[in-house]
Design an enzyme around this catalytic site. Structure first.
Site, short mmCIF file in Angstrom:
data_model
loop_
_atom_site.label_atom_id
_atom_site.label_comp_id
_atom_site.label_asym_id
_atom_site.label_seq_id
_atom_site.Cartn_x
_atom_site.Cartn_y
_atom_site.Cartn_z
N GLN A 1 -45.42 45.60 -61.80
CA GLN A 1 -44.03 45.53 -61.30
C GLN A 1 -43.93 44.31 -60.38
OE1 GLN A 1 -40.97 46.08 -61.24
NE2 GLN A 1 -40.51 47.99 -62.32
N THR B 1 -31.89 53.86 -63.64
CA THR B 1 -32.98 54.56 -64.30
C THR B 1 -34.02 53.50 -64.67
OG1 THR B 1 -31.87 54.28 -66.41
CG2 THR B 1 -31.50 56.37 -65.26
N TYR C 1 -37.63 56.13 -69.83
CA TYR C 1 -36.22 56.57 -69.86
C TYR C 1 -36.16 57.82 -70.75
CZ TYR C 1 -31.15 56.46 -70.52
OH TYR C 1 -29.82 56.77 -70.55
N CYS D 1 -34.88 42.71 -43.81
CA CYS D 1 -33.53 42.18 -43.65
C CYS D 1 -33.45 40.87 -44.42
CB CYS D 1 -33.14 42.00 -42.19
SG CYS D 1 -34.01 40.74 -41.31
N GLY E 1 -39.35 44.37 -62.99
CA GLY E 1 -37.90 44.65 -62.97
C GLY E 1 -37.34 44.92 -64.35
P1 NAD Z 1 -38.62 54.94 -60.86
O1 NAD Z 1 -39.44 55.04 -62.09
O2 NAD Z 1 -39.23 55.24 -59.54
O3 NAD Z 1 -37.34 55.89 -61.03
C1 NAD Z 1 -36.57 55.97 -62.20
C2 NAD Z 1 -35.80 57.28 -62.19
O4 NAD Z 1 -34.98 57.35 -63.36
C3 NAD Z 1 -36.72 58.50 -62.20
O5 NAD Z 1 -36.44 59.32 -61.09
C4 NAD Z 1 -36.40 59.17 -63.54
O6 NAD Z 1 -36.46 60.58 -63.45
C5 NAD Z 1 -34.98 58.70 -63.80
N1 NAD Z 1 -34.58 58.73 -65.22
C6 NAD Z 1 -35.25 58.26 -66.32
N2 NAD Z 1 -34.53 58.48 -67.43
C7 NAD Z 1 -33.39 59.10 -67.04
C8 NAD Z 1 -32.25 59.58 -67.74
N3 NAD Z 1 -32.14 59.45 -69.06
N4 NAD Z 1 -31.28 60.20 -67.03
C9 NAD Z 1 -31.39 60.36 -65.70
N5 NAD Z 1 -32.43 59.92 -64.98
C10 NAD Z 1 -33.42 59.29 -65.65
O7 NAD Z 1 -38.00 53.49 -60.88
P2 NAD Z 1 -37.33 52.66 -59.66
O8 NAD Z 1 -38.38 52.04 -58.84
O9 NAD Z 1 -36.30 53.49 -58.99
O10 NAD Z 1 -36.62 51.48 -60.48
C11 NAD Z 1 -35.52 51.78 -61.34
C12 NAD Z 1 -35.14 50.58 -62.17
O11 NAD Z 1 -34.56 49.57 -61.36
C13 NAD Z 1 -36.31 49.93 -62.87
O12 NAD Z 1 -35.91 49.52 -64.15
C14 NAD Z 1 -36.62 48.76 -62.02
O13 NAD Z 1 -37.29 47.74 -62.73
C15 NAD Z 1 -35.24 48.35 -61.58
N6 NAD Z 1 -35.27 47.62 -60.31
C16 NAD Z 1 -34.13 47.07 -59.86
C17 NAD Z 1 -34.12 46.36 -58.66
C18 NAD Z 1 -32.89 45.76 -58.13
O14 NAD Z 1 -32.92 45.06 -57.17
N7 NAD Z 1 -31.77 46.01 -58.70
C19 NAD Z 1 -35.28 46.22 -57.93
C20 NAD Z 1 -36.41 46.81 -58.39
C21 NAD Z 1 -36.39 47.53 -59.56
#
Ligand code: NAD
Length: 551
Positions: free
Chosen positions: A126, A260, A268, A405, A487
């Site tokens: 990650q 998710t 997923y 921050c 990500g």
């Molecule tokens: P994580 O694996 O800790 O959590 C994902 C959650 O999604 C879990 O709780 C899981 O139960 C839930 N999930 C999976 N399938 C689902 C469905 N069909 N319906 C409902 N819930 C469902 O992941 P995370 O660390 O929270 O990261 C989430 C996503 O965000 C990843 O794809 C990650 O790469 C991305 N991300 C985004 C940012 C940002 O700045 N926007 C930063 C880091 C990560």
């Protein structure tokens, strides 16, 4: 025999390594796996689907052992979570160099990655999991708060009061969403299929309540919205079912996003699969699971587009769900934008990004003192002050106390030098590890996220994160990492990280000044090169040299 066991970073001032640079890497590695911090510590998984801190327990033990004996002029090399060498370098060199999950272009897909992972040859790092600067859900909280503040400014008169945000995913990162929405005075309706994720967010005070059903959730959300009262409501279920249901019900949703783990189709949950069977099904039939997960994501994204058509503000929150839905054949997947071009890029142009630090003493009072220092250093920045005060009141520390921050070019170095002085003067009990997310202004190439829709079309140019890592090595960072696939998943990103230790020494101050100037400086020059006017004026005002604009 090495195997799963609870890991916790030592607190206090007693060193178990030969210096604070090595001790910091050791404590931050251990901290990433603290049960308070990591989502699945027994599997070495920190966050973000399967983002790991070490390849296996033997590798973890070898890294701990090596860091404890590593000298001031030595560097440990880590290849996808396994220590593969110790080399003599010099005092200014990083103590650890990390390369995680990197694959050659044509081989850079999940299928090949998983084949190699099954052979024990690689791991998924990650962003901050494999580079040992994850600080729990707070790490993403301010960015999420800023993003929702930007949504509020763009469309809702500067506040989310009186609005309902619909999202899914209450994991390590996604769990920041409910608190970020309520910090902006709005109401959040958050779906997750894992009851533990919902409970954990309530325990950590990121989520307020759990509803018994979708109808109950909507009722609670509407009541709070009508009273303009901030509230976050968790509801158990599959987003690919519940989001389309809410659309069919004409639910009064103002903002829609999703976090998710869509970047990894094996993380997923497809519709029609029980959450309890998810792991065994994914292990037994990865190809069949992937197809069904992608079809479900297509249904999920189609409903998000339905909300867009109905007038809601809709954005992709950096998990590649649009790309996955498109792979399943849904042709309007990219009808809504990613959050970076929509709200964050102007901040990147100023070299702003998620600056963070952890108190190696384990003493929350050290963070309270650094909070005060930040308020004194930047008195003119009101939104920063608001964030620091709110964070002090509302953020539950996970593992070593830490703070995040967003600071820009010309600010991070000032904060870092001040922190180093505080360590030197005994105002802090022990040194600080100062780092950042890989999701930063000049450290990522990720065409579905950080570099989506660049002005000059340079979205997929991946030279920038490599230059970023090299300049941080040359500037004296304590550890530097180059990762792939964070990500948004395999084949879709390259990114770099750095951590620099404020150990109170003069050498530490010299390193901090260079790293914390050059690292955000990469953000400024990357955006100057792409033709962003804000970046051009920042580079002129602050003297960031860009040869092509000189002479
Ligand atoms: P994580 O694996 O800790 O959590 C994902 C959650 O999604 C879990 O709780 C899981 O139960 C839930 N999930 C999976 N399938 C689902 C469905 N069909 N319906 C409902 N819930 C469902 O992941 P995370 O660390 O929270 O990261 C989430 C996503 O965000 C990843 O794809 C990650 O790469 C991305 N991300 C985004 C940012 C940002 O700045 N926007 C930063 C880091 C990560």
């Amino acid at each position: 025999m090495s195997g799963p066991r609870p890991v916790r970073a030592p607190h206090g001032t007693e060193l178990s390594a030969l210096g604070w640079q090595q001790e910091a890497a050791l404590r931050m590695l251990q901290n990433n796996l603290d049960p308070e911090v990591a989502e699945h510590p027994d599997k070495l998984v920190v966050y973000g689907g399967t983002g790991k801190a070490a390849r296996d327990w033997r590798s973890f033990d070898a890294m701990v052992r090596t860091l404890r004996t590593l000298k001031q002029d030595e560097t440990m090399l880590v290849q996808s979570g396994r220590p593969v060498g110790v080399m003599q370098t010099h005092e200014w060199a990083p103590r650890v160099l990390i390369a995680n999950s990197n694959l050659v272009g044509d081989w850079a897909n999940w299928e090949e990655f998983r084949r190699l992972e099954a052979l024990g040859l690689t791991m998924y790092g990650q962003m901050t999991a494999g580079s040992w600067i994850y600080i729990g859900t707070q790490g993403i909280l301010q960015g999420t708060y800023e993003t929702f503040a930007a949504v509020a400014a763009k469309k809702f008169g500067g506040t989310l009061a009186g609005t309902i945000t619909l999202t899914a995913g209450l994991g390590g990162m996604g769990g920041a969403q409910p608190l970020a929405v309520t910090m902006n005075d709005g109401v959040a309706l958050c779906i997750d299929c894992d009851p533990r994720a919902i409970e954990r967010r309530i325990e950590h005070r990121y989520l307020d309540v759990k509803a018994d059903s979708l109808e109950h959730a909507l009722q609670l959300a509407a009541e709070a919205r009508d009273a303009r009262r901030p509230l976050s409501v968790g509801v158990l279920g599959n987003a690919a079912e519940l989001v389309p249901q809410l659309l069919a019900m004409n639910a009064p949703i103002d903002i829609v996003t999703d976090q998710t783990s869509a970047h990894d189709p094996l993380a997923y949950l497809p519709t029609g699969v029980d959450f309890g069977d998810m792991a065994s099904y994914a292990a037994k039939d990865p190809a069949g699971f992937t197809t069904r997960a992608r079809e479900s994501m297509a249904r999920h994204v189609e409903a998000m587009v339905g909300f867009l058509d109905a007038g809601a503000e809709v954005f992709d929150y950096g998990n590649s769900i649009r790309g996955e839905a498109q792979l399943a054949g849904y042709d309007r997947a990219f009808a809504f934008p990613g959050f970076v071009p929509a709200y964050i890029r102007p901040l990147f142009c100023e070299g702003r990004g998620p600056f963070r630090w952890a108190a190696l003493s384990g003493d929350p009072a050290d963070i309270a003192r650094t909070d005060k220092a930040i308020l004194e250093l930047f008195p003119e920045n009101e939104s920063l002050a608001r964030w620091i005060r709110m964070a002090g009141e509302r953020v539950h520390f996970q593992g070593l106390p830490a703070r995040i921050c967003w600071l820009g070019y010309g600010e991070r170095d000032r904060a870092g030098e001040r922190f180093n002085d505080m360590v030197a003067g005994g105002e802090l009990r022990a040194p600080l590890a100062i780092g950042r997310d890989h999701l930063d202004c000049g450290s990522v190439a990720s065409p579905y996220r950080e570099t989506e829709a660049m002005l000059d079309g340079s979205d997929a140019i991946a030279d920038w994160p490599l230059l970023n890592a090299m300049v941080n090595v040359a500037s004296g960072a304590s550890w530097v990492s180059i990762h792939h696939g964070g990500g948004v998943g395999m084949g879709r990103s390259l990114h770099a990280g750095q951590v620099t230790v404020a150990d109170g020494t003069r050498l530490g101050a010299e390193k901090i000044r260079r790293v914390l100037t050059n690292d955000p400086g990469m953000g400024v020059i990357r955006h100057v090169d792409a033709g962003y006017e804000i970046a051009e004026s920042v580079s002129e005002a602050k003297g960031v040299r860009v040869p092509m604009r000189e002479g």
